[in-house]
Design a protein around this motif. Structure first.
Motif, PDB file in Angstrom:
ATOM      1  N   LYS A  40       0.833  -1.209   0.000  1.00 16.66           N
ATOM      2  CA  LYS A  40       0.000   0.000   0.000  1.00 16.66           C
ATOM      3  C   LYS A  40       0.861   1.250   0.000  1.00 16.66           C
ATOM      4  O   LYS A  40       0.543   2.249  -0.658  1.00 16.66           O
ATOM      5  N   LEU A  41       1.976   1.203   0.749  1.00 17.05           N
ATOM      6  CA  LEU A  41       2.896   2.333   0.738  1.00 17.05           C
ATOM      7  C   LEU A  41       3.556   2.498  -0.628  1.00 17.05           C
ATOM      8  O   LEU A  41       3.835   3.614  -1.067  1.00 17.05           O
ATOM      9  N   ILE A  42       3.819   1.370  -1.296  1.00 16.37           N
ATOM     10  CA  ILE A  42       4.446   1.433  -2.621  1.00 16.37           C
ATOM     11  C   ILE A  42       3.503   2.038  -3.654  1.00 16.37           C
ATOM     12  O   ILE A  42       3.916   2.812  -4.522  1.00 16.37           O
ATOM     13  N   PHE A  43       2.201   1.713  -3.544  1.00 16.80           N
ATOM     14  CA  PHE A  43       1.234   2.188  -4.536  1.00 16.80           C
ATOM     15  C   PHE A  43       0.632   3.547  -4.181  1.00 16.80           C
ATOM     16  O   PHE A  43       0.074   4.212  -5.056  1.00 16.80           O
ATOM     17  N   THR A  44       0.677   3.937  -2.914  1.00 19.65           N
ATOM     18  CA  THR A  44       0.054   5.199  -2.489  1.00 19.65           C
ATOM     19  C   THR A  44       0.987   5.905  -1.512  1.00 19.65           C
ATOM     20  O   THR A  44       2.031   5.408  -1.124  1.00 19.65           O
ATOM     21  N   GLY A  45       0.546   7.069  -1.067  1.00 23.42           N
ATOM     22  CA  GLY A  45       1.239   7.791  -0.002  1.00 23.42           C
ATOM     23  C   GLY A  45       2.551   8.399  -0.448  1.00 23.42           C
ATOM     24  O   GLY A  45       2.856   8.537  -1.633  1.00 23.42           O
ATOM     25  N   GLU A  46       3.368   8.765   0.548  1.00 27.93           N
ATOM     26  CA  GLU A  46       4.632   9.441   0.276  1.00 27.93           C
ATOM     27  C   GLU A  46       5.638   8.513  -0.390  1.00 27.93           C
ATOM     28  O   GLU A  46       6.533   8.960  -1.089  1.00 27.93           O
ATOM     29  N   MET A  47       5.508   7.199  -0.133  1.00 29.11           N
ATOM     30  CA  MET A  47       6.435   6.233  -0.738  1.00 29.11           C
ATOM     31  C   MET A  47       5.864   5.645  -2.028  1.00 29.11           C
ATOM     32  O   MET A  47       6.025   4.463  -2.307  1.00 29.11           O
ATOM     33  N   ASN A  48       5.198   6.453  -2.798  1.00 30.49           N
ATOM     34  CA  ASN A  48       4.582   5.968  -4.035  1.00 30.49           C
ATOM     35  C   ASN A  48       5.665   5.697  -5.070  1.00 30.49           C
ATOM     36  O   ASN A  48       5.891   6.463  -6.002  1.00 30.49           O
ATOM     37  N   ILE A  49       6.334   4.564  -4.878  1.00 32.53           N
ATOM     38  CA  ILE A  49       7.474   4.221  -5.730  1.00 32.53           C
ATOM     39  C   ILE A  49       7.032   3.954  -7.163  1.00 32.53           C
ATOM     40  O   ILE A  49       7.742   4.301  -8.115  1.00 32.53           O
ATOM     41  N   VAL A  50       5.872   3.346  -7.323  1.00 33.97           N
ATOM     42  CA  VAL A  50       5.411   3.000  -8.660  1.00 33.97           C
ATOM     43  C   VAL A  50       5.220   4.257  -9.509  1.00 33.97           C
ATOM     44  O   VAL A  50       5.683   4.320 -10.658  1.00 33.97           O
TER      45      VAL A  50
ATOM     46  N   PRO B 218       1.021  10.437 -12.924  1.00 39.42           N
ATOM     47  CA  PRO B 218       0.695   9.610 -11.751  1.00 39.42           C
ATOM     48  C   PRO B 218      -0.635   8.880 -11.918  1.00 39.42           C
ATOM     49  O   PRO B 218      -1.577   9.391 -12.535  1.00 39.42           O
ATOM     50  N   VAL B 219      -0.687   7.673 -11.377  1.00 37.73           N
ATOM     51  CA  VAL B 219      -1.877   6.829 -11.469  1.00 37.73           C
ATOM     52  C   VAL B 219      -2.389   6.535 -10.064  1.00 37.73           C
ATOM     53  O   VAL B 219      -1.605   6.189  -9.173  1.00 37.73           O
ATOM     54  N   ASN B 220      -3.698   6.703  -9.859  1.00 39.36           N
ATOM     55  CA  ASN B 220      -4.328   6.314  -8.597  1.00 39.36           C
ATOM     56  C   ASN B 220      -4.826   4.875  -8.743  1.00 39.36           C
ATOM     57  O   ASN B 220      -5.850   4.626  -9.379  1.00 39.36           O
ATOM     58  N   PHE B 221      -4.074   3.937  -8.182  1.00 43.09           N
ATOM     59  CA  PHE B 221      -4.369   2.523  -8.388  1.00 43.09           C
ATOM     60  C   PHE B 221      -5.636   2.059  -7.665  1.00 43.09           C
ATOM     61  O   PHE B 221      -6.129   0.977  -7.934  1.00 43.09           O
ATOM     62  N   PHE B 222      -6.144   2.873  -6.741  1.00 41.80           N
ATOM     63  CA  PHE B 222      -7.338   2.492  -5.999  1.00 41.80           C
ATOM     64  C   PHE B 222      -8.520   3.413  -6.312  1.00 41.80           C
ATOM     65  O   PHE B 222      -9.475   3.503  -5.556  1.00 41.80           O
ATOM     66  N   GLU B 223      -8.431   4.087  -7.484  1.00 47.41           N
ATOM     67  CA  GLU B 223      -9.470   5.064  -7.825  1.00 47.41           C
ATOM     68  C   GLU B 223     -10.750   4.391  -8.288  1.00 47.41           C
ATOM     69  O   GLU B 223     -11.847   4.847  -7.981  1.00 47.41           O
TER      70      GLU B 223
ATOM     71  N   GLY C 269     -12.893   0.463  -9.447  1.00 46.46           N
ATOM     72  CA  GLY C 269     -12.980  -0.941  -9.078  1.00 46.46           C
ATOM     73  C   GLY C 269     -12.032  -1.836  -9.848  1.00 46.46           C
ATOM     74  O   GLY C 269     -11.439  -2.759  -9.289  1.00 46.46           O
ATOM     75  N   VAL C 270     -11.847  -1.555 -11.142  1.00 49.36           N
ATOM     76  CA  VAL C 270     -11.000  -2.416 -11.976  1.00 49.36           C
ATOM     77  C   VAL C 270      -9.541  -2.345 -11.533  1.00 49.36           C
ATOM     78  O   VAL C 270      -8.879  -3.375 -11.320  1.00 49.36           O
ATOM     79  N   SER C 271      -9.017  -1.126 -11.397  1.00 48.57           N
ATOM     80  CA  SER C 271      -7.611  -0.986 -11.004  1.00 48.57           C
ATOM     81  C   SER C 271      -7.382  -1.486  -9.583  1.00 48.57           C
ATOM     82  O   SER C 271      -6.327  -2.056  -9.282  1.00 48.57           O
ATOM     83  N   ALA C 272      -8.359  -1.280  -8.708  1.00 52.18           N
ATOM     84  CA  ALA C 272      -8.220  -1.775  -7.330  1.00 52.18           C
ATOM     85  C   ALA C 272      -8.182  -3.306  -7.307  1.00 52.18           C
ATOM     86  O   ALA C 272      -7.373  -3.912  -6.595  1.00 52.18           O
ATOM     87  N   LYS C 273      -9.056  -3.942  -8.087  1.00 46.30           N
ATOM     88  CA  LYS C 273      -9.042  -5.410  -8.171  1.00 46.30           C
ATOM     89  C   LYS C 273      -7.717  -5.912  -8.731  1.00 46.30           C
ATOM     90  O   LYS C 273      -7.143  -6.884  -8.227  1.00 46.30           O
ATOM     91  N   LEU C 274      -7.221  -5.254  -9.785  1.00 49.35           N
ATOM     92  CA  LEU C 274      -5.960  -5.673 -10.387  1.00 49.35           C
ATOM     93  C   LEU C 274      -4.807  -5.554  -9.390  1.00 49.35           C
ATOM     94  O   LEU C 274      -3.902  -6.406  -9.368  1.00 49.35           O
ATOM     95  N   THR C 275      -4.834  -4.502  -8.574  1.00 56.03           N
ATOM     96  CA  THR C 275      -3.788  -4.328  -7.562  1.00 56.03           C
ATOM     97  C   THR C 275      -3.833  -5.440  -6.530  1.00 56.03           C
ATOM     98  O   THR C 275      -2.806  -6.003  -6.146  1.00 56.03           O
ATOM     99  N   VAL C 276      -5.039  -5.773  -6.067  1.00 53.41           N
ATOM    100  CA  VAL C 276      -5.196  -6.860  -5.093  1.00 53.41           C
ATOM    101  C   VAL C 276      -4.742  -8.188  -5.690  1.00 53.41           C
ATOM    102  O   VAL C 276      -4.059  -8.986  -5.032  1.00 53.41           O
ATOM    103  N   ILE C 277      -5.096  -8.426  -6.947  1.00 55.43           N
ATOM    104  CA  ILE C 277      -4.689  -9.668  -7.618  1.00 55.43           C
ATOM    105  C   ILE C 277      -3.173  -9.734  -7.742  1.00 55.43           C
ATOM    106  O   ILE C 277      -2.556 -10.785  -7.487  1.00 55.43           O
ATOM    107  N   PHE C 278      -2.542  -8.621  -8.117  1.00 63.43           N
ATOM    108  CA  PHE C 278      -1.086  -8.586  -8.254  1.00 63.43           C
ATOM    109  C   PHE C 278      -0.395  -8.927  -6.939  1.00 63.43           C
ATOM    110  O   PHE C 278       0.528  -9.754  -6.903  1.00 63.43           O
ATOM    111  N   VAL C 279      -0.835  -8.317  -5.858  1.00 55.31           N
ATOM    112  CA  VAL C 279      -0.228  -8.576  -4.546  1.00 55.31           C
ATOM    113  C   VAL C 279      -0.442 -10.030  -4.128  1.00 55.31           C
ATOM    114  O   VAL C 279       0.458 -10.683  -3.585  1.00 55.31           O
TER     115      VAL C 279
END
Length: 314
Positions: free
Chosen positions: A142-152, A163-168, A170-180
């Motif tokens: 979550k820190l990698i995808f959001t916040g001050e440590m948005n490394i991605v 910049p991309v909001n990965f949790f903006e 439903g589709v991108s949020a699901k893809l992020t959960v699947i990736f993790v």
């Protein structure tokens, strides 16, 4: 006939030594039996009873139970669109987690099963996520995808991508959960496949290579049939685990945006701790039993298909 019947009856009796062995066996497993009864069997029975009531968490131990029959189960499918959405969310994320997790783990196992320098180091690094607690993994990503440590997003900015909001949505949020989920499960699945690959006959692989079979042909016609039972095992256990996902999704998205990534277990917990309206501990218990039946049905079907494939292969 009487002599035979008597001898059979005598043969069924345990000797003193055998009775001692049986007694020791149950003595040794008694801690597990006590723990299973106290923390699994009794709670399951209580939740089944609660599922036919409207009991709430705050008064579960103080007020007499009021039975309402099948009302909770009827409401699940007729008045609660959130439950059907959670079933859909869980199924979609579980299918993609299992598919990509199984495919990538098998391909990595095949690669690391070859003679190559430093393969033990690569195996160790790939397995490392499995020993990290799921809470730590989820918070780290979550820190990698959001916040001050948005490394991605920082890496994307280096190649000129905004910049991309990965949790903006439903589709991108699901893809992020699947990736993790896929990333976390690669290590254990890879080692299971590595063990299965030891049973692939090397002489057949070498002979097929001499006959002109390519890498894809050898993989599809020799490797996959040999490890097919392992593939079914990995897929089955992965599906059961994915259908019960809670902590990773809770920490990554909290079920959002909206209820786009809310899983069945997340909805059960929310309803169990709600002390108002028809969403109660009894309602959550009914949900839990429906989820149990879904997972059990999936397990039975998968086992049936696997055994049928084995019989055909035999």
């Amino acid at each position: 006939m009487q002599v035979n019947a008597g001898s059979k009856k005598a043969s069924k009796r345990l000797t003193k030594f055998e009775r001692k062995i049986v007694g020791q066996f149950f003595l040794y497993i008694s801690p597990w039996l006590i723990g299973f009864a106290a923390f699994t069997l009794v709670p399951m029975i209580m939740s089944l009873i609660y599922s036919f009531t409207n009991v709430v968490m705050a008064t579960a131990n103080t007020m007499p139970l009021e039975f309402i029959g099948l009302k909770n189960y009827i409401d699940l499918f007729s008045r609660d669109p959130d439950f059907l959405t959670s079933v859909s969310n869980t199924a979609v994320m579980a299918v993609f987690k299992v598919f990509f997790g199984t495919v990538f783990a098998l391909l990595i196992a095949i690669l690391l099963n070859r003679k190559m320098p430093g393969k033990k180091i690569y195996r160790t690094f790939i397995y490392l996520p499995a020993v990290i607690p799921v809470v730590s993994v989820s918070l780290l990503w979550k820190l990698i995808f959001t916040g001050e440590m948005n490394i991605v997003n920082y890496l994307l900015s280096l190649i000129g991508v905004s910049p991309v909001n990965f949790f903006e949505n439903g589709v991108s949020a699901k893809l992020t959960v699947i990736f993790v989920g896929v990333w976390s499960g690669l290590g254990p699945n890879m080692f299971i496949f590595l063990a299965a690959l030891q049973g692939v006959p090397q002489d057949i692989l070498e002979a097929s290579e001499l006959d002109g079979a390519g890498a894809v042909q050898r993989f599809w016609h020799i490797v996959v049939p040999t490890v097919s039972s392992t593939i079914f095992f990995v897929a089955l256990t992965g599906m059961i685990g994915a259908m019960q996902s809670y902590a990773d999704v809770k920490l990554l998205t909290d079920g959002g945006p909206g209820i786009a990534t809310t899983t069945m277990n997340m909805l059960i917990v929310r309803n169990a701790f709600a002390s108002f309206g028809r969403k109660s501990l009894g309602y959550a218990s009914a949900q839990a039993w429906v989820v149990f039946l879904i997972v059990m049905t999936l397990t039975v079907i998968t086992n049936y298909v696997a055994k049928r494939r084995e019989r055909k292969g035999a």
